[in-house]
Motif scaffolding. Structure first.
Motif, PDB file in Angstrom:
ATOM      1  N   ILE A  82       1.576  15.131  43.408  1.00 50.96           N
ATOM      2  CA  ILE A  82       0.842  14.493  42.311  1.00 50.96           C
ATOM      3  C   ILE A  82      -0.086  13.424  42.880  1.00 50.96           C
ATOM      4  O   ILE A  82       0.350  12.581  43.672  1.00 50.96           O
ATOM      5  CB  ILE A  82       1.806  13.853  41.294  1.00 50.96           C
ATOM      6  CG1 ILE A  82       2.780  14.898  40.755  1.00 50.96           C
ATOM      7  CG2 ILE A  82       1.017  13.204  40.147  1.00 50.96           C
ATOM      8  CD1 ILE A  82       3.905  14.315  39.937  1.00 50.96           C
ATOM      9  N   HIS A  83      -1.343  13.449  42.465  1.00 52.55           N
ATOM     10  CA  HIS A  83      -2.330  12.456  42.901  1.00 52.55           C
ATOM     11  C   HIS A  83      -2.515  11.408  41.805  1.00 52.55           C
ATOM     12  O   HIS A  83      -2.630  11.750  40.630  1.00 52.55           O
ATOM     13  CB  HIS A  83      -3.672  13.137  43.195  1.00 52.55           C
ATOM     14  CG  HIS A  83      -4.712  12.205  43.698  1.00 52.55           C
ATOM     15  ND1 HIS A  83      -5.650  11.626  42.878  1.00 52.55           N
ATOM     16  CD2 HIS A  83      -4.956  11.725  44.938  1.00 52.55           C
ATOM     17  CE1 HIS A  83      -6.432  10.847  43.598  1.00 52.55           C
ATOM     18  NE2 HIS A  83      -6.020  10.890  44.848  1.00 52.55           N
ATOM     19  N   TYR A  84      -2.517  10.144  42.216  1.00 50.36           N
ATOM     20  CA  TYR A  84      -2.777   9.034  41.298  1.00 50.36           C
ATOM     21  C   TYR A  84      -3.980   8.253  41.804  1.00 50.36           C
ATOM     22  O   TYR A  84      -4.183   8.137  43.010  1.00 50.36           O
ATOM     23  CB  TYR A  84      -1.560   8.103  41.220  1.00 50.36           C
ATOM     24  CG  TYR A  84      -0.330   8.757  40.643  1.00 50.36           C
ATOM     25  CD1 TYR A  84      -0.211   8.952  39.268  1.00 50.36           C
ATOM     26  CD2 TYR A  84       0.710   9.175  41.462  1.00 50.36           C
ATOM     27  CE1 TYR A  84       0.917   9.557  38.721  1.00 50.36           C
ATOM     28  CE2 TYR A  84       1.836   9.778  40.930  1.00 50.36           C
ATOM     29  CZ  TYR A  84       1.939   9.963  39.569  1.00 50.36           C
ATOM     30  OH  TYR A  84       3.062  10.559  39.041  1.00 50.36           O
ATOM     31  N   LYS A  85      -4.730   7.684  40.887  1.00 52.45           N
ATOM     32  CA  LYS A  85      -5.897   6.891  41.270  1.00 52.45           C
ATOM     33  C   LYS A  85      -5.500   5.507  41.759  1.00 52.45           C
ATOM     34  O   LYS A  85      -6.197   4.911  42.569  1.00 52.45           O
ATOM     35  CB  LYS A  85      -6.876   6.785  40.105  1.00 52.45           C
ATOM     36  CG  LYS A  85      -7.524   8.116  39.794  1.00 52.45           C
ATOM     37  CD  LYS A  85      -8.541   8.012  38.686  1.00 52.45           C
ATOM     38  CE  LYS A  85      -9.096   9.411  38.456  1.00 52.45           C
ATOM     39  NZ  LYS A  85     -10.112   9.456  37.460  1.00 52.45           N
ATOM     40  N   THR A  86      -4.362   4.991  41.268  1.00 47.72           N
ATOM     41  CA  THR A  86      -3.920   3.641  41.645  1.00 47.72           C
ATOM     42  C   THR A  86      -2.422   3.635  41.935  1.00 47.72           C
ATOM     43  O   THR A  86      -1.683   4.521  41.486  1.00 47.72           O
ATOM     44  CB  THR A  86      -4.195   2.627  40.512  1.00 47.72           C
ATOM     45  OG1 THR A  86      -3.352   2.954  39.392  1.00 47.72           O
ATOM     46  CG2 THR A  86      -5.655   2.618  40.088  1.00 47.72           C
ATOM     47  N   VAL A  87      -1.988   2.607  42.642  1.00 46.63           N
ATOM     48  CA  VAL A  87      -0.555   2.420  42.915  1.00 46.63           C
ATOM     49  C   VAL A  87       0.164   2.097  41.613  1.00 46.63           C
ATOM     50  O   VAL A  87       1.286   2.564  41.393  1.00 46.63           O
ATOM     51  CB  VAL A  87      -0.338   1.300  43.953  1.00 46.63           C
ATOM     52  CG1 VAL A  87       1.137   1.058  44.176  1.00 46.63           C
ATOM     53  CG2 VAL A  87      -1.002   1.643  45.258  1.00 46.63           C
ATOM     54  N   LYS A  88      -0.462   1.323  40.750  1.00 53.19           N
ATOM     55  CA  LYS A  88       0.162   0.963  39.473  1.00 53.19           C
ATOM     56  C   LYS A  88       0.444   2.207  38.635  1.00 53.19           C
ATOM     57  O   LYS A  88       1.475   2.291  37.974  1.00 53.19           O
ATOM     58  CB  LYS A  88      -0.721  -0.031  38.722  1.00 53.19           C
ATOM     59  CG  LYS A  88      -0.740  -1.386  39.396  1.00 53.19           C
ATOM     60  CD  LYS A  88      -1.707  -2.340  38.750  1.00 53.19           C
ATOM     61  CE  LYS A  88      -1.709  -3.616  39.572  1.00 53.19           C
ATOM     62  NZ  LYS A  88      -2.952  -4.310  39.567  1.00 53.19           N
ATOM     63  N   GLU A  89      -0.448   3.184  38.687  1.00 53.86           N
ATOM     64  CA  GLU A  89      -0.252   4.449  37.970  1.00 53.86           C
ATOM     65  C   GLU A  89       0.941   5.203  38.568  1.00 53.86           C
ATOM     66  O   GLU A  89       1.771   5.740  37.841  1.00 53.86           O
ATOM     67  CB  GLU A  89      -1.538   5.278  38.072  1.00 53.86           C
ATOM     68  CG  GLU A  89      -1.578   6.502  37.215  1.00 53.86           C
ATOM     69  CD  GLU A  89      -2.895   7.275  37.362  1.00 53.86           C
ATOM     70  OE1 GLU A  89      -2.858   8.488  37.104  1.00 53.86           O
ATOM     71  OE2 GLU A  89      -3.923   6.695  37.748  1.00 53.86           O
ATOM     72  N   LEU A  90       1.043   5.206  39.892  1.00 54.01           N
ATOM     73  CA  LEU A  90       2.170   5.847  40.571  1.00 54.01           C
ATOM     74  C   LEU A  90       3.473   5.164  40.167  1.00 54.01           C
ATOM     75  O   LEU A  90       4.450   5.830  39.808  1.00 54.01           O
ATOM     76  CB  LEU A  90       1.982   5.779  42.089  1.00 54.01           C
ATOM     77  CG  LEU A  90       3.122   6.355  42.920  1.00 54.01           C
ATOM     78  CD1 LEU A  90       2.566   7.180  44.061  1.00 54.01           C
ATOM     79  CD2 LEU A  90       4.017   5.265  43.465  1.00 54.01           C
ATOM     80  N   ILE A  91       3.493   3.842  40.193  1.00 57.80           N
ATOM     81  CA  ILE A  91       4.699   3.074  39.848  1.00 57.80           C
ATOM     82  C   ILE A  91       5.136   3.367  38.419  1.00 57.80           C
ATOM     83  O   ILE A  91       6.336   3.515  38.138  1.00 57.80           O
ATOM     84  CB  ILE A  91       4.446   1.563  40.068  1.00 57.80           C
ATOM     85  CG1 ILE A  91       4.375   1.274  41.570  1.00 57.80           C
ATOM     86  CG2 ILE A  91       5.511   0.729  39.375  1.00 57.80           C
ATOM     87  CD1 ILE A  91       3.868  -0.111  41.908  1.00 57.80           C
ATOM     88  N   LYS A  92       4.184   3.476  37.520  1.00 56.99           N
ATOM     89  CA  LYS A  92       4.474   3.724  36.103  1.00 56.99           C
ATOM     90  C   LYS A  92       5.098   5.104  35.883  1.00 56.99           C
ATOM     91  O   LYS A  92       5.929   5.284  34.990  1.00 56.99           O
ATOM     92  CB  LYS A  92       3.184   3.598  35.293  1.00 56.99           C
ATOM     93  CG  LYS A  92       3.331   3.846  33.821  1.00 56.99           C
ATOM     94  CD  LYS A  92       1.989   3.722  33.126  1.00 56.99           C
ATOM     95  CE  LYS A  92       2.103   4.152  31.677  1.00 56.99           C
ATOM     96  NZ  LYS A  92       0.793   4.275  31.040  1.00 56.99           N
ATOM     97  N   ASN A  93       4.732   6.094  36.694  1.00 60.69           N
ATOM     98  CA  ASN A  93       5.114   7.477  36.441  1.00 60.69           C
ATOM     99  C   ASN A  93       6.194   8.058  37.344  1.00 60.69           C
ATOM    100  O   ASN A  93       6.680   9.153  37.072  1.00 60.69           O
ATOM    101  CB  ASN A  93       3.865   8.364  36.531  1.00 60.69           C
ATOM    102  CG  ASN A  93       2.926   8.103  35.383  1.00 60.69           C
ATOM    103  OD1 ASN A  93       3.217   8.432  34.250  1.00 60.69           O
ATOM    104  ND2 ASN A  93       1.788   7.480  35.668  1.00 60.69           N
ATOM    105  N   GLU A  94       6.551   7.389  38.420  1.00 58.56           N
ATOM    106  CA  GLU A  94       7.517   7.949  39.373  1.00 58.56           C
ATOM    107  C   GLU A  94       8.837   7.190  39.359  1.00 58.56           C
ATOM    108  O   GLU A  94       8.882   6.012  39.015  1.00 58.56           O
ATOM    109  CB  GLU A  94       6.924   7.940  40.784  1.00 58.56           C
ATOM    110  CG  GLU A  94       5.711   8.828  40.960  1.00 58.56           C
ATOM    111  CD  GLU A  94       5.978  10.312  40.800  1.00 58.56           C
ATOM    112  OE1 GLU A  94       7.140  10.754  40.935  1.00 58.56           O
ATOM    113  OE2 GLU A  94       5.011  11.052  40.535  1.00 58.56           O
ATOM    114  N   ASP A  95       9.904   7.870  39.770  1.00 57.64           N
ATOM    115  CA  ASP A  95      11.225   7.259  39.927  1.00 57.64           C
ATOM    116  C   ASP A  95      11.226   6.512  41.264  1.00 57.64           C
ATOM    117  O   ASP A  95      11.303   7.131  42.330  1.00 57.64           O
ATOM    118  CB  ASP A  95      12.293   8.347  39.908  1.00 57.64           C
ATOM    119  CG  ASP A  95      13.705   7.808  40.045  1.00 57.64           C
ATOM    120  OD1 ASP A  95      13.882   6.620  40.405  1.00 57.64           O
ATOM    121  OD2 ASP A  95      14.643   8.591  39.801  1.00 57.64           O
TER     122      ASP A  95
END
Length: 132
Positions: A80-93
């Protein structure tokens, strides 16, 4: 002597930066703690910066993680590609990314310190590489 020089130069140029390995798709280096977590099957999501599409070819394939002379093979289940780290943090365990840090707050802090907004913007985003 000229041929010997060419041979030595070609060997030097072909040696990868991690233990003499070539940097091939599906082969990645991990530091001490991260490698131990993958090997013990506690870490099942790797994060890597890069532009969209960079790691998509890994999905469904074997990834080999290296540390010094040791290696562990895992099966990539999803990229999964995210544009930001904050987006990754919000969506991943987060506990699957850095379980050794103990809790989501510590993992979030670590991710935000290591993957700065500028670094991820320059890289074109960040990936969550899931494996089992």
């Amino acid at each position: 002597i000229f041929l010997l020089f060419i041979l030595i130069l070609s060997i030097i140029m072909s040696v990868g930066k991690f233990g003499g390995r070539q940097n091939r798709p599906g082969e990645m280096y991990l530091g001490d703690v991260w490698f131990a977590e993958v090997k013990s099957k506690n870490k099942t999501i790797d994060t890597r910066p890069g532009p969209e599409g960079k790691f998509d070819s890994l999905e469904g394939k074997t990834i080999t993680y290296f540390h010094k002379k040791d290696e562990v093979k895992v099966q990539c289940t999803k990229v999964i590609h995210y544009k930001t780290v904050k987006e990754l943090i919000k969506n991943e365990d987060l506990m699957k990314i850095a379980p050794h840090l103990g809790d989501d707050a510590a993992i979030k802090k670590n991710l935000l310190n290591y993957y700065t907004d500028d670094k991820i913007k320059e890289a074109g985003g960040i990936f969550a590489i899931h494996f089992k």
